[in-house]
Write an enzyme that holds these catalytic residues in place. Structure first.
Site, short mmCIF file in Angstrom:
data_model
loop_
_atom_site.label_atom_id
_atom_site.label_comp_id
_atom_site.label_asym_id
_atom_site.label_seq_id
_atom_site.Cartn_x
_atom_site.Cartn_y
_atom_site.Cartn_z
N SER A 37 20.65 49.48 72.76
CA SER A 37 21.94 50.87 72.04
C SER A 37 23.13 50.97 72.26
O SER A 37 23.05 49.50 72.82
CB SER A 37 20.89 51.76 72.11
OG SER A 37 21.12 51.83 73.45
N GLN A 42 25.51 51.84 74.10
CA GLN A 42 25.40 52.65 75.22
C GLN A 42 26.12 52.83 75.86
O GLN A 42 27.57 51.91 76.10
CB GLN A 42 24.34 52.43 75.65
CG GLN A 42 24.13 50.83 76.51
CD GLN A 42 22.57 50.11 76.91
OE1 GLN A 42 22.83 50.42 77.93
NE2 GLN A 42 22.10 50.16 75.99
N HIS A 74 26.82 54.52 80.83
CA HIS A 74 26.46 54.92 81.75
C HIS A 74 27.20 55.42 82.46
O HIS A 74 28.80 55.33 82.32
CB HIS A 74 26.11 53.96 82.97
CG HIS A 74 24.81 52.73 82.15
ND1 HIS A 74 23.66 53.28 81.51
CD2 HIS A 74 25.35 51.52 81.87
CE1 HIS A 74 23.23 51.63 80.99
NE2 HIS A 74 24.61 51.02 81.39
N LYS A 134 25.78 53.90 87.37
CA LYS A 134 24.62 53.13 86.78
C LYS A 134 26.16 51.74 86.56
O LYS A 134 25.86 51.13 85.14
CB LYS A 134 23.60 53.57 85.96
CG LYS A 134 22.50 51.92 85.56
CD LYS A 134 21.98 52.22 84.13
CE LYS A 134 21.01 51.11 83.63
NZ LYS A 134 20.16 51.08 82.07
N GLU A 172 26.09 48.14 86.01
CA GLU A 172 25.97 47.04 86.53
C GLU A 172 26.37 45.75 86.27
O GLU A 172 27.79 45.64 85.13
CB GLU A 172 24.93 47.39 85.24
CG GLU A 172 25.42 47.23 83.69
CD GLU A 172 24.82 47.68 82.98
OE1 GLU A 172 22.97 48.80 82.97
OE2 GLU A 172 24.27 47.82 81.50
N HIS A 214 28.90 49.19 75.48
CA HIS A 214 27.78 47.54 75.05
C HIS A 214 26.71 48.16 74.58
O HIS A 214 26.45 48.76 74.50
CB HIS A 214 28.31 47.04 76.56
CG HIS A 214 27.28 48.09 77.63
ND1 HIS A 214 27.64 49.76 77.89
CD2 HIS A 214 26.02 47.57 77.95
CE1 HIS A 214 26.52 49.62 78.83
NE2 HIS A 214 25.69 48.67 78.58
N ARG A 221 22.84 56.88 74.75
CA ARG A 221 22.69 56.22 73.62
C ARG A 221 23.49 56.58 72.53
O ARG A 221 23.52 58.38 72.20
CB ARG A 221 21.85 55.97 72.93
CG ARG A 221 20.79 55.01 74.24
CD ARG A 221 19.05 55.31 73.97
NE ARG A 221 18.52 54.47 74.86
CZ ARG A 221 17.97 54.49 75.95
NH1 ARG A 221 17.78 56.58 76.18
NH2 ARG A 221 17.55 54.44 76.62
N LYS A 254 15.88 56.29 70.15
CA LYS A 254 15.68 56.65 71.08
C LYS A 254 17.07 57.70 70.99
O LYS A 254 17.64 57.82 69.96
CB LYS A 254 15.94 56.55 72.50
CG LYS A 254 15.29 54.88 72.64
CD LYS A 254 14.94 54.69 74.39
CE LYS A 254 13.68 53.63 74.55
NZ LYS A 254 14.44 53.14 75.57
#
Length: 428
Positions: A111, A113, A115, A138, A140, A279, A298, A304
């Site tokens: 997706s 998205q 964070h 989050k 990453e 991203h 998302r 979702k």
């Protein structure tokens, strides 16, 4: 297993999201089978998206010898987490690692998205704990294991302006006043003004009604298919738009490649994404390490729940070349083979160890705990316990190993294919 064991194998968990590669085509499935997860067998038509290694409550690892949940074991044996880490990270005292380690096997795009940062994550968790399942941020890092494709961060403003001008169907979705303001700032250095205009542009796009964006997408796709060579849009961008339109027909996320950077990573290259960076990973297999969270906001390319308002509100609207997200590897220790990927956060770093048969590498003790996964070959881990007893552990492809805090460890390659492993660690 004695309660003071410093190094031991753990059982990872798998996630079978629809975007995962199928059957044995997925490294996730290969590694899960090799690690001998109890009761696990690869099914050729099932997707295998993620292998999780850590203590996140949604899918925690277990101690292999006993079946005990890893966080429970570490809560009883806090010396394995280490005082510097339990003092620094609130959840570490309850046996939770500051990081979550993953392998990704991606067949189709994830997706669009972002964070949340810590403050936003806490707020979202309080408001919707069934959706945002923990109060942590989050950040990453993604490290390519194969050729890897992604969208990552906003393009430079002049690139976005060019894509709008070359794609009239896209430009027509933006209110004229917003479009005019964006063109006016697109040639200026990035500033608070340009961030505000970029936010208006992106918000306008992502909130466009379906009755407007669906015909626009269909026109673009038809044009690219019927006369691709006549378009000034780069071939790689056209190809991505067409692939996304096949995977997620008539989805607003199909238009995001015009706004977001599109990149390819070779094995060994890595990118880092902090809070509020839009991203979407597109294809390939990678190792991923993040703060111990599963919070995802998302807005497209997904069946979702979409949370466009919170995604739009939480982005940084930083823009520029994709190189700003790259993590340059360095040597972990002087004159050693280990390569360090060290993103600008506290929760984790990742070390790659690649040895030929007969080679050995000793690594110093680190402040906190670590998790290592063997991705190819086989060999041995050796270390000393508190009383000076020398210990060793045979490892092979797929093994996942916990290494306690303040434990020097030596890796040696005994297999014909040598030994390759990745180690996620945290230091104070």
């Amino acid at each position: 297993m004695p309660s003071d064991a410093h190094v031991f194998k753990i059982i990872p968990t798998i996630q079978q999201y629809d975007w995962g590669k199928r059957g044995n085509d997925a490294k996730v499935a290969q590694l899960a089978a090799a690690s001998k997860i109890p009761g696990f067998e690869v099914e050729k038509d099932k997707p295998y998206a993620e292998l999780w290694m850590g203590t996140h409550p949604s899918s925690p690892s277990k101690v292999k010898e006993t079946g005990e949940v890893l966080s429970d074991y570490l809560a009883r044996n806090q010396h394995l987490v280490g005082l510097p880490i339990t003092s620094k990270f609130e959840d570490a005292g309850r046996g939770n690692l500051p990081f979550l380690f993953k392998i990704l096997s991606i067949a189709k795009a994830l997706s669009i998205q972002s964070h949340p940062d810590k403050e936003t994550a806490k707020k979202l968790h309080e408001q919707s704990p069934q959706i945002y399942k923990d109060p942590n941020h989050k950040p990453e890092m993604t490290l390519a294991l194969t050729d890897f494709e992604a969208m990552c961060g906003f393009r430079p403003l002049p690139d976005i302006a060019r894509n709008l001008k070359e794609t009239p169907e896209l430009a027509a979705l933006i209110p004229p006043s917003t479009l005019e303001s964006f063109y006016a700032v697109s040639s200026k250095p990035h500033s608070d003004e340009s961030k505000a205009i970029l936010k208006d542009l992106f918000s306008s796009l992502m909130t466009t009604p379906a009755e407007k964006f669906v015909p626009a997408i269909q026109t673009i796709v038809s044009r690219y298919n019927s006369s691709p060579d006549s378009s000034p849009t780069p071939a790689t961008l056209r190809s991505l738009v067409l692939r996304l339109s096949q995977q997620f027909p008539d989805d607003i996320g199909i238009l995001c490649p015009y706004i977001l950077n599109h990149l390819y990573l070779k094995p060994g290259q890595a990118i880092f994404l902090g809070a509020g960076e839009p991203h979407a990973y597109v294809y390939g297999e990678a190792l991923e390490c993040m703060a111990n969270s599963d919070n995802v906001i998302r807005a497209g390319l997904t069946p979702k729940l979409r949370d466009v308002p919170n995604l739009v509100a939480g982005l940084t609207y930083e823009c520029g070349e994709v190189s700003r997200h790259e993590i340059q590897p360095a040597t972990f220790e002087k004159d050693k083979a280990s390569v360090l990927y060290d993103p600008p956060i506290e929760e984790f770093s990742v070390v790659k160890v690649e040895l030929k048969k007969g080679d050995e590498e000793k690594q110093r003790a680190v402040d906190g705990p670590s998790i290592a996964i063997v991705t190819s070959g086989g060999g041995k881990f050796e270390w000393s316990e508190d009383k000076g007893d020398q210990k060793s552990l045979e490892v092979s492809h797929g093994d996942v190993v916990f290494i306690g805090a303040a434990t020097p460890v030596a890796f040696s390659a005994t297999g014909e294919d040598g030994l390759t492993l990745y180690r996620a660690l945290v230091e104070a």
